[in-house]
Each structure stands twice: as structure tokens, then as C-alpha cells.
Write a protein that holds these residues in place. Structure first.
Motif: not given
Length: 468
Positions: A406-423
Motif C-alpha cells: 500500500v505504501f509503495l503505491l502511495e509513494c509512487f503516486f506522489v512521485a508521479a504527481f510531483i513530476f507532472l505538476i510541480i515546477p
């Protein structure tokens, strides 16, 4: 900082027996212990809700000074709970120290982020995480049974939280108020200039002064905003979503699961139970060292690289730990692999999400929205922390070591979100960062917003030249 639960249990039993002349019911004992442990989170939530308002009304420095009085009062209540035989004072003290933590985690990064020059803002803002992890390590050390963790000295352990509060009360009055707060919120240009001279020196303060004046001109007298106003403002939509995702991601990343499993992992590696508290000190040392390393790297490597890298490494270690815990008894070397994963996960957490989340919260918003953003981030953080504490035992009982999936999926999702959204925010002013997010918030209309901002900057530059 909570002493060993056996000491608290004994104190509760003895207090109840002397007061009511009968034994304390085991269920009531468990309830009282749960209240003592969880009331800290409730206090933290309350502190987060009032921290932004305190920073606006009292100023950043004034809010921190007032917060120290809360910490000292909490230390007194917890310290006298044992000699007076009143466990209610212990509960009240834990609640107040929670408020102190909630306010501090809101106002301190706000204060540091506002006076720091943009090329050093990341490193200085990391000071909050560095001293937080240093405090955790100090608590682990003085909480050893040979020092203040023994049965006789645990009230002193709880009262020791007044030491940093007293130190800050003595030294903080000598520091100036946040220059941005003085000019943008108070309209006091003279005090702002004096504060900048003290922070940056007489030769370097003008550049920072011009940056603050540009932001003040762009805000056009906008007053500090309330948290609920941010939810209805399209200009900060993606900044707000980003802060909520990052804050929840930090708390739900699995760091609490790592600490929960640490004792079991250390036992399986052959470490004697009596020695485990000393090995646990290694986790505190890891967090402290990575916070220091992150503080040194953040203004050179950038925020995106560190936080995305941290989450991806945590994803990797969750994967490895799931396999190593599953096949713990298959090979003799597997327990040592699990032990390595525990320390590697903590190092990755400290290098990325542990420190950079608070730094980015300060950078993604302009002056009028920043206190409200910290109130929202703090509220989300404390609710997530409480939720993890309530649900985690059930998750572990149901999934065992597979909870890390569960935690590895959550960590991967947050990493993907930051990569796509945050400058990347390194070496950028708050207005430049806002311009980056305008592309997400307004889409096709972003060009119009940028033109308006450019025209306002041109007018501001002309005004500065005339006034000079």
C-alpha cells in the motif's frame, strides 16, 4: 516525547488506588493511556488551526514568542502531575504541547521562508527539519533508562520540553520581524528596510527590498486571506492541491510503519531486546544526518530532484522490505537485508519528503495566501497523522508485511504527481513561482494573466526609479 508506557501505567494505577481506594479497571487504564497518547495529535490540530491567525495578528516573531509561553506552561503541568498525583494535569500538558507543536510547525517555516534570500531560501527553510530531527534524536538519547527514561525521572523527561522554549524566549527578541510581513501586511517600509539590513547587510538588502516591493505592488493591498477563501480561488487551485497531496503523502508514506516494524526487524537480526533502544538511536541519527544533507543540497540540486528521488527510493525500499519480511526465515542473511531497508527508507524519507514538503509550502504561495496555506497544510498533516495512528494497527493485522505494498503505491503516486505538476522553485521569487502555476490554473487565459502581471511590474519598476 512519551516515557515508557509501563511508567505511565504504574502512575495511573497508583493515582487511581490512592484516590478511590480501588484498583483501576484494565479497560479504563487502556482508555486513559490512549487519551494521553492521542491528545497530542488533537492539540497539534488545534495549533495548526490557530497558527496562521496568530502569525497575522501578532506577527511571525510575536506568534513564536507567544507559542513558547504555551510550551513552558505545558512543561510545568506535565512535570507536577506526578508529585501532585493528578493525571489530568498530564493530559492537559500533552494537549498544550500538541498546540505548541502545531503552531510552531506553521509559523516557524513561515518566518524563515519570508526573510531568507531566494538563493538560500531552501537551505534556511530546512532549518525547521534539521532542528526537528535533532530534537527527536535528543529525546531518544535522554529518554534512555540510564538518563531520564527511568521510573523516577520520567516527569523530568516530559518537563525538559521547556528548555528550547526558554532559550527561544531569551534569544528571539533580538531578531527582527519578517520583512515581508512588515511591508506587505503592516505597510511599514522603514521597519522593513531596517529588518532587511540586519538580515542581509547594508550592501545587499536593496535587491531583496525591490523584490518585496514588487510583490506588494502585485498584491495591490490584498489583505491576508482565510483558509476557506483559498478553496474558492482559481488562482491558487493547483498550489492548494499540491500542498494537500504532498502533506498527505508525507504522513501516509509508510514512515510510521517502518518505525513500527523496526523492533521486530532488529529482533530477527539477532539483537538482544535490551539493546534495541540503543540501535533505535541509529534511526534518529539517520534522520538528523539526512536533514543536514538535504539542507546542504537543496539550493544546488533543487527541490524537484530531491523530493521525487526520495519518494522513488522509498518505493524501492518498500518493495525490497516486503520480500525480505516475507522470506525472513528462508535464509540467514535476509533479516540483515530487512534491517538495511529500515535505515535506507528513513534516509530516503529525510532526504526528500521529510524536509522539502514544508519548504515548498512556503514557496508556492504569495504573502496574502501563505498563512492560510500553512493552516490548511497543518490541518491535513495532523488529521493524516491521527488517521494513520488509528487505522495502522488494523492495516498491519490484516495485511501483515504486505502493508508495505500500500505504501509503495502511495509513494509512487506522489512521485508521479510531483513530476507532472510541480515546477522547480530553486532561485525563483514568489511571483515567478506564481507565474509558473498560472499556466495550470488558467490554461489558455494564462497569457492574459502574465501580460497583466508584466504591465504591473513595469509600472512598479518605473515607480521605484522615480522614488529612488
Amino acid at each position: 516525547m512519551v516515557p515508557r508506557h509501563t511508567h505511565i501505567h504504574k502512575f495511573l494505577n497508583e493515582t487511581w488506588s490512592s484516590r478511590y481506594h480501588k484498583e483501576l479497571n484494565p479497560d479504563l487504564l487502556t482508555f486513559l493511556w490512549s487519551v494521553i497518547a492521542s491528545i497530542f495529535s488533537l492539540g497539534g490540530l488545534c495549533g495548526a488551526l490557530i497558527g496562521g491567525s496568530m502569525a497575522i495578528r501578532l506577527g511571525r516573531k510575536g506568534a513564536l514568542l507567544m507559542n513558547n509561553i504555551i510550551a513552558i506552561l505545558a512543561s510545568i503541568l506535565m512535570g507536577i502531575s506526578f508529585p501532585t498525583g493528578l493525571f489530568e494535569l498530564l493530559i492537559a500538558g500533552r494537549f498544550l504541547i500538541g498546540i505548541n507543536s502545531g503552531v510552531g510547525l506553521c509559523v516557524q517555516p513561515l518566518y524563515i521562508g519570508e526573510f531568507a534570500p531566494k538563493h538560500l531560501r531552501g537551505g534556511l527553510a530546512m532549518g525547521t527539519s534539521i532542528f526537528l530531527t535533532g530534537g527527536i534524536l535528543t529525546g531518544q538519547i535522554i529518554g534512555l533508562r540510564e538518563l531520564l527514561g527511568g521510573e523516577k525521572h520520567w516527569p523530568l523527561l516530559l518537563s525538559s520540553s521547556c528548555i528550547p522554549a526558554v532559550a527561544q524566549l531569551l534569544f528571539l527578541p533580538w531578531f527582527p520581524e519578517s520583512p515581508r510581513y512588515l511591508l506587505i501586511d503592516r505597510g511599514d517600509e522603514l521597519s522593513c528596510a531596517k529588518a532587511l539590513k540586519r538580515f542581509h547587510g547594508s550592501s545587499e538588502y536593496r535587491r531583496e527590498m525591490e523584490d518585496i516591493q514588487r510583490e506588494c505592488f502585485a498584491l495591490d493591498g490584498e489583505k491576508p486571506r482565510k483558509p476557506w477563501q483559498l478553496f474558492t480561488d482559481p488562482a491558487v487551485r493547483w498550489q492548494l492541491i499540491t500542498v494537500i497531496v504532498m502533506t498527505m503523502g508525507q504522513q501516509l508514506s509508510g514512515i510510521n510503519a517502518i518505525y513500527f516494524y523496526a523492533t521486530y526487524v532488529f529482533e530477527q537480526a539477532g539483537i538482544v531486546a535490551e539493546k534495541i533502544p540503543y540501535v533505535t538511536l541509529g534511526t534518529g541519527v539517520c534522520e538528523c544526518l539526512t536533514a543536514l544533507s538535504c539542507g546542504l543540497l537543496i539550493d544546488y540540486v533543487g527541490r524537484r530532484c530531491l523530493i521525487i528521488g526520495g519518494y522513488l527510493l522509498m518505493t524501492l525500499w518498500c518493495t525490497v522490505l516486503t520480500f525480505s519480511l516475507t522470506y525472513q526465515e528462508l535464509y540467514s542473511w535476509v533479516p540483515y537485508m530487512s534491517m538495511m531497508c529500515v535505515f535506507a527508507f528513513i534516509l530516503s524519507f529525510g532526504l526528500g519528503p521529510g524536509g522539502i514538503t514544508n519548504t515548498l509550502t512556503a514557496e508556492l504561495f504569495v504573502q496574502s495566501s501563505r498563512p492560510a496555506a500553512y493552516m490548511i497544510a497543518g490541518t491535513v498533516s495532523w488529521i493524516s497523522f491521527f488517521t494513520v495512528g488509528m487505522l495502522f494497527p488494523f492495516i498491519v493485522n490484516g495485511l501483515k508485511q504486505y502493508c508495505f505494498v500500500v505504501f509503495l503505491l502511495e509513494c509512487f503516486f506522489v512521485a508521479a504527481f510531483i513530476f507532472l505538476i510541480i515546477p522547480e522553485t530553486k532561485n525563483k521569487s514568489f511571483l515567478e513561482i506564481k507565474k509558473e502555476f498560472n499556466k495550470l490554473n488558467f490554461g489558455r487565459n494564462a497569457r492574459k494573466k502574465e501580460t497583466e502581471l508584466y504591465e504591473r511590474r513595469q509600472l512598479q519598476d518605473e515607480f521605484l526609479k522615480v522614488s529612488a
